[in-house]
Design a protein around this motif. Structure first.
Motif, PDB file in Angstrom:
ATOM      1  N   ILE A  18       0.842  -1.187   0.000  1.00  0.00           N
ATOM      2  CA  ILE A  18       0.000   0.000   0.000  1.00  0.00           C
ATOM      3  C   ILE A  18       0.879   1.239   0.000  1.00  0.00           C
ATOM      4  O   ILE A  18       1.749   1.398   0.857  1.00  0.00           O
ATOM      5  N   ASP A  19       0.664   2.055  -0.974  1.00  0.00           N
ATOM      6  CA  ASP A  19       1.447   3.276  -1.079  1.00  0.00           C
ATOM      7  C   ASP A  19       0.697   4.406  -0.379  1.00  0.00           C
ATOM      8  O   ASP A  19      -0.384   4.792  -0.783  1.00  0.00           O
ATOM      9  N   LEU A  20       1.289   4.889   0.672  1.00  0.00           N
ATOM     10  CA  LEU A  20       0.576   5.904   1.441  1.00  0.00           C
ATOM     11  C   LEU A  20       0.716   7.304   0.853  1.00  0.00           C
ATOM     12  O   LEU A  20       0.269   8.274   1.433  1.00  0.00           O
ATOM     13  N   SER A  21       1.362   7.399  -0.285  1.00  0.00           N
ATOM     14  CA  SER A  21       1.358   8.713  -0.926  1.00  0.00           C
ATOM     15  C   SER A  21      -0.029   8.984  -1.510  1.00  0.00           C
ATOM     16  O   SER A  21      -0.360  10.103  -1.864  1.00  0.00           O
ATOM     17  N   ASP A  22      -0.811   7.920  -1.615  1.00  0.00           N
ATOM     18  CA  ASP A  22      -2.225   8.091  -1.956  1.00  0.00           C
ATOM     19  C   ASP A  22      -2.941   8.630  -0.715  1.00  0.00           C
ATOM     20  O   ASP A  22      -2.986   7.973   0.321  1.00  0.00           O
ATOM     21  N   HIS A  23      -3.462   9.803  -0.850  1.00  0.00           N
ATOM     22  CA  HIS A  23      -3.945  10.477   0.350  1.00  0.00           C
ATOM     23  C   HIS A  23      -5.111   9.764   1.012  1.00  0.00           C
ATOM     24  O   HIS A  23      -5.231   9.751   2.234  1.00  0.00           O
ATOM     25  N   SER A  24      -5.970   9.149   0.226  1.00  0.00           N
ATOM     26  CA  SER A  24      -7.121   8.480   0.833  1.00  0.00           C
ATOM     27  C   SER A  24      -6.663   7.267   1.642  1.00  0.00           C
ATOM     28  O   SER A  24      -7.211   6.974   2.702  1.00  0.00           O
ATOM     29  N   GLU A  25      -5.637   6.577   1.143  1.00  0.00           N
ATOM     30  CA  GLU A  25      -5.086   5.452   1.908  1.00  0.00           C
ATOM     31  C   GLU A  25      -4.505   5.956   3.229  1.00  0.00           C
ATOM     32  O   GLU A  25      -4.719   5.385   4.282  1.00  0.00           O
ATOM     33  N   LEU A  26      -3.779   7.039   3.106  1.00  0.00           N
ATOM     34  CA  LEU A  26      -3.141   7.595   4.297  1.00  0.00           C
ATOM     35  C   LEU A  26      -4.195   7.994   5.323  1.00  0.00           C
ATOM     36  O   LEU A  26      -4.065   7.711   6.508  1.00  0.00           O
ATOM     37  N   GLU A  27      -5.235   8.619   4.830  1.00  0.00           N
ATOM     38  CA  GLU A  27      -6.300   9.051   5.720  1.00  0.00           C
ATOM     39  C   GLU A  27      -6.917   7.864   6.436  1.00  0.00           C
ATOM     40  O   GLU A  27      -7.185   7.884   7.635  1.00  0.00           O
ATOM     41  N   TYR A  28      -7.136   6.789   5.677  1.00  0.00           N
ATOM     42  CA  TYR A  28      -7.730   5.593   6.251  1.00  0.00           C
ATOM     43  C   TYR A  28      -6.855   5.055   7.385  1.00  0.00           C
ATOM     44  O   TYR A  28      -7.330   4.787   8.488  1.00  0.00           O
ATOM     45  N   TRP A  29      -5.573   4.941   7.097  1.00  0.00           N
ATOM     46  CA  TRP A  29      -4.675   4.375   8.109  1.00  0.00           C
ATOM     47  C   TRP A  29      -4.480   5.327   9.273  1.00  0.00           C
ATOM     48  O   TRP A  29      -4.292   4.913  10.416  1.00  0.00           O
ATOM     49  N   PHE A  30      -4.509   6.582   8.966  1.00  0.00           N
ATOM     50  CA  PHE A  30      -4.418   7.589  10.014  1.00  0.00           C
ATOM     51  C   PHE A  30      -5.572   7.385  11.000  1.00  0.00           C
ATOM     52  O   PHE A  30      -5.393   7.379  12.209  1.00  0.00           O
ATOM     53  N   THR A  31      -6.772   7.184  10.446  1.00  0.00           N
ATOM     54  CA  THR A  31      -7.941   6.976  11.282  1.00  0.00           C
ATOM     55  C   THR A  31      -7.811   5.684  12.084  1.00  0.00           C
ATOM     56  O   THR A  31      -8.054   5.662  13.293  1.00  0.00           O
ATOM     57  N   VAL A  32      -7.412   4.620  11.402  1.00  0.00           N
ATOM     58  CA  VAL A  32      -7.276   3.337  12.086  1.00  0.00           C
ATOM     59  C   VAL A  32      -6.320   3.459  13.262  1.00  0.00           C
ATOM     60  O   VAL A  32      -6.623   3.049  14.386  1.00  0.00           O
ATOM     61  N   LEU A  33      -5.161   4.064  12.974  1.00  0.00           N
ATOM     62  CA  LEU A  33      -4.155   4.150  14.027  1.00  0.00           C
ATOM     63  C   LEU A  33      -4.579   5.099  15.146  1.00  0.00           C
ATOM     64  O   LEU A  33      -4.334   4.833  16.317  1.00  0.00           O
ATOM     65  N   SER A  34      -5.205   6.186  14.769  1.00  0.00           N
ATOM     66  CA  SER A  34      -5.642   7.138  15.792  1.00  0.00           C
ATOM     67  C   SER A  34      -6.689   6.517  16.699  1.00  0.00           C
ATOM     68  O   SER A  34      -6.656   6.691  17.921  1.00  0.00           O
ATOM     69  N   GLU A  35      -7.616   5.780  16.083  1.00  0.00           N
ATOM     70  CA  GLU A  35      -8.682   5.178  16.895  1.00  0.00           C
ATOM     71  C   GLU A  35      -8.141   4.105  17.815  1.00  0.00           C
ATOM     72  O   GLU A  35      -8.652   3.884  18.903  1.00  0.00           O
ATOM     73  N   HIS A  36      -7.117   3.456  17.352  1.00  0.00           N
ATOM     74  CA  HIS A  36      -6.543   2.370  18.130  1.00  0.00           C
ATOM     75  C   HIS A  36      -5.644   2.890  19.258  1.00  0.00           C
ATOM     76  O   HIS A  36      -5.343   2.168  20.200  1.00  0.00           O
ATOM     77  N   LEU A  37      -5.257   4.151  19.138  1.00  0.00           N
ATOM     78  CA  LEU A  37      -4.240   4.688  20.040  1.00  0.00           C
ATOM     79  C   LEU A  37      -4.613   4.630  21.535  1.00  0.00           C
ATOM     80  O   LEU A  37      -3.815   4.144  22.334  1.00  0.00           O
ATOM     81  N   PRO A  38      -5.820   5.075  21.913  1.00  0.00           N
ATOM     82  CA  PRO A  38      -6.143   5.044  23.353  1.00  0.00           C
ATOM     83  C   PRO A  38      -6.056   3.637  23.926  1.00  0.00           C
ATOM     84  O   PRO A  38      -5.533   3.436  25.032  1.00  0.00           O
ATOM     85  N   ASP A  39      -6.532   2.681  23.138  1.00  0.00           N
ATOM     86  CA  ASP A  39      -6.492   1.301  23.587  1.00  0.00           C
ATOM     87  C   ASP A  39      -5.049   0.838  23.768  1.00  0.00           C
ATOM     88  O   ASP A  39      -4.693   0.169  24.737  1.00  0.00           O
ATOM     89  N   LEU A  40      -4.231   1.216  22.812  1.00  0.00           N
ATOM     90  CA  LEU A  40      -2.826   0.829  22.865  1.00  0.00           C
ATOM     91  C   LEU A  40      -2.148   1.439  24.096  1.00  0.00           C
ATOM     92  O   LEU A  40      -1.378   0.770  24.794  1.00  0.00           O
ATOM     93  N   VAL A  41      -2.474   2.706  24.341  1.00  0.00           N
ATOM     94  CA  VAL A  41      -1.873   3.370  25.497  1.00  0.00           C
ATOM     95  C   VAL A  41      -2.302   2.666  26.781  1.00  0.00           C
ATOM     96  O   VAL A  41      -1.473   2.389  27.653  1.00  0.00           O
TER      97      VAL A  41
END
Lengths: 930, 413
Positions: free
Chosen positions: A572-595
């Motif tokens: 997956i090439d994250l220079s594609d902005h929509s991909e990046l946005e998707y992963w950004f959301t996934v990681l951000s949402e997962h962050l509190p749980d991870l912490v």
């Protein structure tokens, strides 16, 4: 349980051809559109099998000729370049090898080099890795078995460590001196200082330095630090630095057109000749033909000094950066005479000049009645910037043309990663070359000289480092400081955290994006206003782009890659902005749980909470920065993003956030393993193979490590869930090469194929995944006489099982299974058991061995260009690769081709490659086996 | 009035022999005029003309059927920003009417004047309105090349080299003229590869040109005109403001790469480190530094382009040069330096008028095409002793009466 159904994909093949690969992708795409939850089938053509067989034969032949004892020679075959360099070094290592390893003599090695320019001091310094325990019994036995000699390591004067890049303003020389002094860099770093703390400062200590200030400040260094400065030639250093970077760092060079940054991968064997344009106060153009082979062919006196000098006189700006900053809000049309101004708004299209082409820089200042005060400083700055950048671009291109050079690299303090400057230079090169030449820039451009000076100390042996031995990491502070010069070194964690807290307060101010000038008119080409993408570009962009280079000499390129040069780990090439946005959301949402998990793993103490908080801030800031400019840290792939998270955790000393979760999962799974093995043993071979593969897929459902999964462990028994999901694995799967796999394993028409000699099983998660999925499959292979090497992470990443944990798991499983026990013994995994047996029994054992090797990384994904030397060694005799799990089989390596048979299996959770399904929740909905 | 009729008659009947009396090159900063006056012009109101007429040898060529072609080509220039001066000049000399008719003549006569340069488009309406003439627009590059070719082929001692204050005329063999690189330094700079009459290509250019010198110079020095700025540069010392190689390497040469201590490493580079403000620098020094920066740059880019196309000759022209010794010297040095002495910069005495001359020539190619060198004699007004000197092209804002400082007599065929 419906959520557990998915799209299993089984893909099997060796030298996968494009045609088939396309089929897979098409298959995926089509099925995905039609029936998301429906599995699909894709069978490879016959020719693949043939190819596989012949390939195996060939490899077999090679093996016959190369007995195990000459393993090291065998290794050389796949990496000729490294071996060549090794030979050279080994000759030398006779003389100086021990001195480097002895701390008492480390004074010989300068760990520091300086480039003291007119405005900035650039430091490159080296710190050694803390040596990880090598007493690990598993490692020892693995090494014996795989024939890795520790001797290899000694050929590297640097045992592994980090290269740091730091900048100071020349006017704040004292800060720089303090920094050096506090880190004891002039004495070889803190490591050696510890040993030598009683020793007086070395009278003869010498630091390599280049740049004009190397002459100017020599006395101050002598006085303050007691070191002499060994002056290196500036051009020599520039070239050496550029050569090193272009060869050693994979995505060092990039193009920058219209605000778009694109990394260029350069084949180190096809690097020369190139034109290096260093834009300092003046401009030097250097034709580089090889290591140490270069010539200054040209230059211009219209350079950075002209920009800043004229700019200062015309605008009263107080600093270069201020002037550069102003240019971003400027409109040069008020002051430059454009073709349109001369032609009354019309293009002079006959000669390809559009109306917005600059005919004469500052030409409008002639005819207007305005005085200097009547012009906006912003406009003046922009006009100056464009005048100088275009001119440099033009002269560079003409010189490249003159010597037939394909590549032009621009560096030097004038550029500073300034998007507009780079765009302008790129425009000029493209304009004058009519698109035939491209300007390229270097991420470490500011450090060429310092790096070159560092390299000039031959004792480092850096010349021989290969791309795959360098890993770049970004300090957590980067998003906050903007990579700007900072004073005190951050020694311990506590300092880091408080520093982070401090900068969080200032963070918004520091990182506020600078709005760009609105894009100007476009025309036939010419000196247009280069349009820049969005409003995210800032003048200090480059400063952020430099991380710490970790030198890991033990990393190697995975030898079974079919085409290492073409290999790209990221699917997956994250220079594609929509991909990046998707992963950004996934990681951000997962962050509190991870912490939460991370803090819990450290006992939930106040300190842990504070660290967890700092981690969350640091990582969020990294994410935000990357959303703004995906290329901020180099080429961004999903693997890099996921690894960044793990690195960030480690930086705040969360070494294993999932420790207790993994343990719980392992125990639950091990408890039901005997039951599963019995069930399997009751089946006939064909049914068993299918069930095993279904089991691998089913177990991989426990992949996501999310709350949903934890709930599963709480409800019912794990084996029930496992069986239920296994039953759901109705063929055909989304990609289904099972028949092909079966044929290769069991043969067809009564013909029994030769079993594989050695299989590499890249395992994924702890718990059911490895224990109920991969171990039974390993057992089946062992039973067929195939050696099995379990490949696991070197460092923890999420709930992935690590190479350190696996021996215990295997030992536990072996208690209930003879096949596993004998194989584990043969593989040296059951150390205690081995000690209790007679020496002879090991040799008499009829079993092929089961081994565990570490893969060299600490990420949920794997970049096969940088694997541990033990994995590389284990791969020599391997003829089957099984990649399991999304991280290693889908997000990375989906497109990887291998020299031998390869099976990829995963359950797909997030999104298909090349086709983001952004609405998918973070829960299992698809699965895939390849 | 008879004479005017005469011209009209010719226009109507003898297309081959008609001569218009005016052509313009309207650039970004200057308007250049070339106009023709016949030696038998009954309305000589100019002393120079008067004198030169007397001096002119009445060469009679029996071959010619255009006896009235005996006459003179005049060259004049104005600042584009003062286009009205130019209009007045034309009007007062009645150049647009062939020099004979009253200014008040109705504008409906549809007189066409050849014009080139961007201003030919920009100011077309203005000329129509004020003088009632329309522009017959000629391509700028065409005109430049035509003008240069004409000068190089027909005028003795047109081209010269300039190095270390030594001016040396170059005799160019007409049969070995092409190819050459023509560098026209106006507001911007065009670099044109010339392969023959009408055969050329604009291969390069730069936006650092005369406009940059004058524009930046004006902002930095408050000079009131281009010539004042140039004049200042004579007394300047660029070392005060430029960063020299010696400044970086502590006075020693960076001999390894062939840079002497006095080589400019970075133009205006010293303005960085000093605590001085703009007011603390002498205008002379700034002007000198600017001039060297731009001349040097043009010289370098020109040489690189000549090299690229294997051109032996680089001919510099355009109003930036103005016969300025120092400018020519700097360009020559740049070309010499970058080419290791292999290439030489050449200059033209009529450097500023290539475009206008080319436009003028486009009226009737055949009428002048046959002119050979021996039929053209340059006459300089007595007040100017040596052409190619700076005085040759002095620009006076109120130069209505001083415009013709360079003349060129054309003998009939």
């Amino acid at each position: 349980m419906a959520s557990l159904s998915g799209d299993p994909v089984l893909e099997f093949g060796d030298n996968i051809e494009d045609l088939h690969n396309n089929n897979i992708i098409n298959g995926n795409t089509n099925n995905n559109k039609e029936v998301i939850d429906k599995a699909s089938l894709l069978v490879r053509g016959e020719e693949n099998i043939t190819a596989a067989t012949s390939n195996n034969n060939k490899e077999g032949g090679e093996r016959d000729m190369a007995p195990p004892a000459t393993n090291s020679i065998h290794r050389s075959g796949s990496r000729p370049q490294l071996d060549l360099s090794k030979a050279a070094i080994q000759g030398n290592s006779e003389e100086r090898d021990p001195t480097i390893l002895l701390p008492n003599q480390s004074d010989d090695i300068s760990h520091l080099a300086l480039d003291i320019g007119g405005s900035l001091i650039k430091l490159v310094y080296f710190s050694r890795h803390e040596d990880r325990s090598s007493d690990d019994k598993r490692k020892k036995t693995v090494k014996e078995r795989l024939g890795i000699s520790n001797g290899n390591r000694r050929s590297y004067p640097i045992l592994g460590g980090r290269l740091h890049f730091v900048k100071f303003e020349t006017s704040k020389l004292n800060e720089c001196l303090d920094f050096i002094s506090s880190k004891q860099l002039h004495r070889g770093g803190i490591d050696s200082h510890r040993w030598n703390s009683e020793a007086p400062a070395n009278e003869n200590a010498v630091i390599k330095a280049t740049g004009g200030g190397a002459f100017k400040f020599a006395d101050i260094f002598k006085e303050r630090l007691g070191v002499s400065i060994d002056k290196e030639d500036e051009m020599d250093c520039l070239v050496a630095g550029a050569n090193f970077l272009l060869k050693a760092i994979r995505h060092e060079a990039f193009t920058h057109m219209e605000g778009h940054k694109e990394f260029v991968q350069i084949d180190p064997n096809d690097l020369f000749p190139y034109l290096l344009v260093n834009i300092g106060s003046g401009v030097s153009m250097i034709k580089v033909d090889g290591e140490g082979k270069f010539q200054r062919v040209s230059g211009t006196n219209v350079g950075g000094g002209t920009y800043w000098g004229l700019g200062r006189l015309l605008t009263k700006c107080k600093s270069f950066d201020e002037l550069l900053e102003l240019s971003q809000r400027g409109d040069n049309r008020t002051i430059d005479m454009l073709v349109g101004d001369i032609y009354g708004g019309m293009d002079y299209s006959k000669i390809g000049l559009s109306a917005s082409t600059i005919a004469s820089s500052f030409g409008k200042a002639i005819s207007d009645k305005k005085e200097l005060e009547d012009y906006r400083p912003e406009d003046i700055s922009l006009s100056l910037l464009r005048m100088i950048s275009y001119n440099i671009g033009q002269i560079s291109y003409l010189n490249a043309l003159r010597f037939g050079l394909k590549r032009i690299f621009f560096g030097g303090f004038f550029i500073r990663g300034h998007a507009y400057t780079m765009d302008t230079i790129s425009f000029a090169v493209q304009f004058w070359s009519q698109g035939e030449a491209q300007a390229m820039f270097l991420r470490h451009e500011g450090f060429l000289g310092a790096l070159g000076a560092f390299m000039s100390n031959e004792k480092h042996g850096l010349d021989d480092l290969m791309v795959h031995q360098l890993v770049e990491r970004f300090p957590m502070g980067a998003p906050y400081t903007g990579g700007k010069i900072h004073g005190p070194p951050l020694g311990d964690l506590n300092e880091k955290i408080s520093w982070m807290e401090k900068f969080v307060l200032k963070g918004t101010e520091i990182t506020a994006p600078v709005p760009m000038a609105p894009p100007g008119t476009t025309g036939l080409g010419g000196f247009e206003v280069p349009s820049s993408k969005g409003c995210t570009l800032r003048s200090d962009a480059s400063a952020l782009n430099v991380g710490v280079l970790h030198l890991v000499p033990t990393l190697e390129v995975f030898p079974l890659l079919a085409d290492p040069k073409m290999y790209e780990p990221n699917t997956i090439d994250l220079s594609d902005h929509s991909e990046l946005e998707y992963w950004f959301t996934v990681l951000s949402e997962h962050l509190p749980d991870l912490v939460d998990k991370a803090v819990a793993s450290e006992g939930g103490t106040d300190d842990a909470k504070r660290r967890g908080d700092a981690f969350a801030r640091a990582f969020s800031a990294h994410l935000a920065r990357l959303m703004e400019e995906p290329a901020a840290y180099g080429k961004l792939g999903l693997a890099n993003l996921l690894e960044l998270r793990e690195e960030c955790l480690r930086e705040f000393q969360f070494h294993d956030a999932y420790r207790s979760i993994k343990q719980r999962e392992n125990e639950a799974s091990l408890a039901v393993l005997p039951d599963l093995l019995m069930e399997l043993d009751r089946m006939d071979e064909e049914a068993r193979l299918l069930t095993l593969i279904e089991g691998v897929l089913a177990a991989n459902i426990f992949d996501w490590g999310s709350r949903a999964c934890v709930d599963l462990y709480h409800k019912g028994t794990i084996i029930e869930i496992y069986r239920m999901s296994r039953d759901k694995m109705q063929r055909p799967w989304r990609v289904d090469d099972f028949d092909l796999f079966k044929e290769r394993m069991s043969g067809s028409k009564g013909k029994k194929p030769r079993p594989h000699k050695r299989a590499l099983l890249f395992v994924d998660n702890s718990g059911a995944d490895v224990i109920l999925g991969m171990l039974p499959l390993a057992r089946e292979l062992l039973r067929r006489g195939t050696e099995v090497v379990l490949v696991a992470n070197s460092l923890p990443a999420l709930n992935d099982v690590t190479a350190m944990e696996l021996p215990d798991i295997v030992a536990e499983a072996a208690k209930h299974c003879d096949i596993l026990r004998r194989a584990a013994e043969a593989g040296g995994l059951l150390v205690d058991a081995m000690n209790n047996t007679l020496d002879g029994s090991k040799e008499n054992s009829s079993s092929v061995p089961l081994m565990v090797v570490e893969n060299g990384c600490g990420s949920p994904c794997i970049d096969l260009r940088q694997v541990s030397s033990e994995l590389a060694a284990a791969a020599k005799d391997a003829d089957l690769i099984i990649l399991e799990g999304m991280g290693r089989a889908l997000h990375t390596n989906f497109n990887a081709r291998f020299k031998c048979d390869a099976l990829k299996a995963w359950i797909q959770l997030h999104s298909l490659p090349l086709q983001a399904q952004q609405q998918k929740p973070l829960c299992p909905s698809e699965e895939a086996v390849e | 009035m008879d004479l005017q009729d005469d011209v009209s008659n010719q226009q109507n009947s003898e297309r081959g022999s008609q001569i218009s009396h005016l052509a313009l090159d309207i650039g970004g900063s200057l308007v250049k005029l070339v106009y023709f006056s016949r030696n038998n012009d009954s309305r000589r109101d100019d002393d120079n003309e008067q004198r030169s007429r007397n001096e002119c040898l009445g060469v009679s060529d029996s071959d010619t059927c255009q006896p009235f072609l005996d006459g003179r080509l005049h060259f004049a220039k104005f600042e584009t920003s003062k286009i009205n001066d130019c209009l007045e000049f034309i009007c007062s000399k009645k150049l647009h009417l062939g020099g004979f008719q009253d200014c008040t003549a109705p504008s409906s006569e549809n007189i066409c004047v050849k014009a080139t340069g961007g201003g030919a488009y920009k100011f077309a309406d203005l000329f129509k309105e004020k003088l009632g003439i329309c522009f017959d627009k000629e391509d700028e590059m065409d005109c430049l090349v035509t003008g240069a070719n004409f000068l190089l082929k027909t005028v003795h001692q047109e081209a010269f080299t300039y190095l270390d204050g030594q001016k040396e005329f170059v005799q160019i063999d007409h049969n070995d003229l092409y190819p050459y690189l023509l560098v026209n330094i106006g507001s911007g700079v065009s670099m044109i590869k010339v392969d023959g009459d009408g055969k050329f290509e604009r291969v390069s250019g730069t936006n650092l040109g005369g406009g940059t010198f004058w524009g930046l110079g004006r902002l930095l020095t408050k000079c009131k005109n281009f010539d004042e700025l140039l004049e200042l540069s004579h007394q300047g010392n660029n070392r005060v403001i430029d960063m020299l190689v010696g400044d970086i390497y502590g006075g020693t040469e960076y001999a390894k790469i062939g840079l002497s201590a006095t080589t400019i490493a970075s133009s205006f580079g010293k303005a960085i480190s000093d605590n001085k403000e703009l007011e603390d620098y002498k205008a002379e020094d700034i002007s000198r530094s600017l001039l060297r920066m731009i001349s040097n740059n043009i010289g370098q880019i020109s040489y690189l382009n000549a090299l690229r196309f294997g051109l032996k000759r680089i001919i510099f022209a355009g109003f930036f040069i103005r016969g300025q010794a120092y400018t020519m010297d700097t360009i020559s040095v740049a070309v010499h330096y970058w080419s290791n002495g292999e290439a030489k910069a050449m200059f033209l005495r009529h450097e500023g008028f290539l475009g206008a001359l080319g436009a003028f020539r486009s009226y009737e190619k055949q009428s002048l095409d046959g002119l050979m060198v021996h039929k053209i004699v340059q006459k300089n007004p007595s007040s100017i002793s040596s052409a190619g000197d700076k005085s040759c092209c002095s620009l006076n804002s109120d130069s209505k009466n001083e415009n013709e400082n360079s003349g060129c007599s054309v003998y009939g065929m």
